[in-house]
Write a protein that holds these residues in place. Structure first.
Motif, PDB file in Angstrom:
ATOM      1  N   UNK A   1       0.849  -1.195   0.000  1.00 32.87           N
ATOM      2  CA  UNK A   1       0.000   0.000   0.000  1.00 32.87           C
ATOM      3  C   UNK A   1       0.880   1.238   0.000  1.00 32.87           C
ATOM      4  N   UNK A   2       0.727   2.092  -1.022  1.00 35.00           N
ATOM      5  CA  UNK A   2       1.591   3.262  -1.150  1.00 35.00           C
ATOM      6  C   UNK A   2       1.082   4.435  -0.325  1.00 35.00           C
ATOM      7  N   UNK A   3      -0.207   4.757  -0.458  1.00 32.19           N
ATOM      8  CA  UNK A   3      -0.814   5.851   0.297  1.00 32.19           C
ATOM      9  C   UNK A   3      -2.073   5.332   0.975  1.00 32.19           C
ATOM     10  N   UNK A 104      11.733  12.644   5.740  1.00 29.64           N
ATOM     11  CA  UNK A 104      10.983  11.546   6.353  1.00 29.64           C
ATOM     12  C   UNK A 104      10.689  10.438   5.353  1.00 29.64           C
ATOM     13  N   UNK A 105      10.101   9.366   5.846  1.00 34.06           N
ATOM     14  CA  UNK A 105       9.740   8.213   5.026  1.00 34.06           C
ATOM     15  C   UNK A 105       8.241   8.108   4.810  1.00 34.06           C
ATOM     16  N   UNK A 106       7.450   8.714   5.711  1.00 34.66           N
ATOM     17  CA  UNK A 106       5.989   8.728   5.617  1.00 34.66           C
ATOM     18  C   UNK A 106       5.504  10.075   6.125  1.00 34.66           C
ATOM     19  N   UNK A 137       5.184   8.008   0.890  1.00 36.52           N
ATOM     20  CA  UNK A 137       3.780   7.679   1.168  1.00 36.52           C
ATOM     21  C   UNK A 137       3.096   8.722   2.043  1.00 36.52           C
ATOM     22  N   UNK A 138       1.813   8.934   1.768  1.00 41.71           N
ATOM     23  CA  UNK A 138       1.011   9.916   2.498  1.00 41.71           C
ATOM     24  C   UNK A 138      -0.168   9.213   3.161  1.00 41.71           C
ATOM     25  N   UNK A 312       4.819   0.360   5.417  1.00 40.60           N
ATOM     26  CA  UNK A 312       6.240   0.078   5.635  1.00 40.60           C
ATOM     27  C   UNK A 312       6.662  -1.236   4.971  1.00 40.60           C
ATOM     28  N   UNK A 313       5.761  -2.192   4.897  1.00 41.16           N
ATOM     29  CA  UNK A 313       6.083  -3.452   4.246  1.00 41.16           C
ATOM     30  C   UNK A 313       6.364  -3.282   2.759  1.00 41.16           C
ATOM     31  N   UNK A 314       5.862  -2.161   2.189  1.00 40.90           N
ATOM     32  CA  UNK A 314       6.047  -1.918   0.761  1.00 40.90           C
ATOM     33  C   UNK A 314       7.268  -1.024   0.479  1.00 40.90           C
ATOM     34  N   UNK A 315       7.829  -0.413   1.531  1.00 41.34           N
ATOM     35  CA  UNK A 315       8.980   0.475   1.318  1.00 41.34           C
ATOM     36  C   UNK A 315      10.247  -0.338   1.008  1.00 41.34           C
TER      37      UNK A 315
END
Length: 315
Positions: A1-3, A104-106, A137-138, A312-315
């Motif tokens: 899941x991106x966003x 940041x990462x998210x 990701x947002x 986070x699993x998709x990062x």
């Protein structure tokens, strides 16, 4: 899941429920996913539950967190495109957003409806710019038209407390002294439409939700008839969509009280909070054993953490 902007972003409703119940049982089991990662929480509007629950969820995932209250902690930010910036806003979102994304990462964003322009609000003007320009990701911590973290928590709460496979869930409008956005109501209906629950929405005439959200959901203008046999009562005020942002009624006969709750199937009472006591709901209802507003609020942490796990699993 991106966003995470709406229910459409999750892989499936059942998967989202499985992840939520997993992190609720094992809140610190996935800290390796967030290690050395940072979440920035940006608030264009005030917050209590959303700020604390999302920040705690990120910490549970092992993330660093930073909170920015726009217009209090930093520059006032311009959001209009093509504007001549000779006023009181020295920085544009077009620069601010990608800069924040570098740190940041998210990113979590909270930005309410302004009730100045329906088209701007319903295009999610602020959050859409974050999605387009952030580069990371947002997560919507409530937008102009939706509050997906709240609706996700609502779903988890109903699943925990339901006594039958297909409960009757009633979303009821209630009076309020201020004009409130349609975001919670829109989002709740949108998520409930993905279930097989019996969903009924009740409100005075003039408070119909946007067609894209209400779809073919049953609307009952007689509140007492809507309450009959209900298993869950969700009270919420929203301003008019058709007469955009206006208060058409402050009719206290729509306040949820014991008399109306007696028409239900011993229904649980829900509200996203904060709530105006003895305006939206009587003390005797919100203080009763059937009130699950605290459990509902507690699940905000659970669902925020579930969202972060999926991202986070998709990062």
């Amino acid at each position: 899941m991106k966003n995470f902007i709406s229910v459409k972003d999750i892989p499936s409703l059942q998967y989202a429920l499985d992840v939520a119940f997993d992190v609720k049982e094992n809140p610190f089991a996935y800290q390796h996913l967030g290690k050395n990662k940072t979440m920035v929480l940006i608030f264009f509007n005030s917050s209590l539950r959303t700020r604390l629950s999302t920040q705690k969820a990120a910490m549970n995932m092992g993330m660093n967190t930073m909170v920015l209250n726009v217009n209090e902690d930093g520059w006032q930010l311009e959001s209009e495109l093509g504007v001549v910036m000779d006023g009181d806003k020295p920085e544009h979102l077009l620069e601010a957003i990608p800069v924040i994304g570098q740190y940041c990462d998210v990113i979590g964003v909270r930005s309410f409806a302004r009730f100045q322009n329906k088209e701007d609000d319903y295009s999610e003007k602020i959050i859409s710019q974050f999605v387009e320009y952030a580069g990371v990701p947002v997560v919507s911590m409530e937008g102009a038209t939706r509050h997906p973290l709240q609706s996700y928590a609502d779903l988890v709460t109903i699943e925990e407390f339901k006594q039958k496979e297909r409960p009757k869930v009633v979303l009821t409008w209630a009076p309020h002294p201020r004009a409130l956005p349609q975001a919670v109501a829109n989002s709740f209906v949108e998520w409930m439409r993905e279930t097989d629950y019996e969903l009924v929405v009740t409100h005075p005439e003039g408070y119909e939700l946007a067609p894209d959200f209400i779809g073919n959901v049953k609307v009952e203008y007689n509140q007492k008839e809507a309450f009959e046999g209900a298993d869950f009562i969700y009270a919420k005020n929203w301003a008019s969509y058709s007469s955009y942002g206006q208060i058409l009624s402050k009719d206290f006969s729509w306040t949820v009280n014991e008399e109306k709750m007696a028409l239900t199937n011993n229904a649980k009472f829900m509200h996203c909070l904060p709530v105006r006591r003895n305006v939206v709901v009587a003390d005797s209802v919100i203080d009763s054993k059937n009130s699950i507003v605290i459990q509902q609020a507690a699940n905000r942490e659970v669902t925020a953490q579930a969202v972060l796990k999926m991202i986070l699993e998709e990062l």
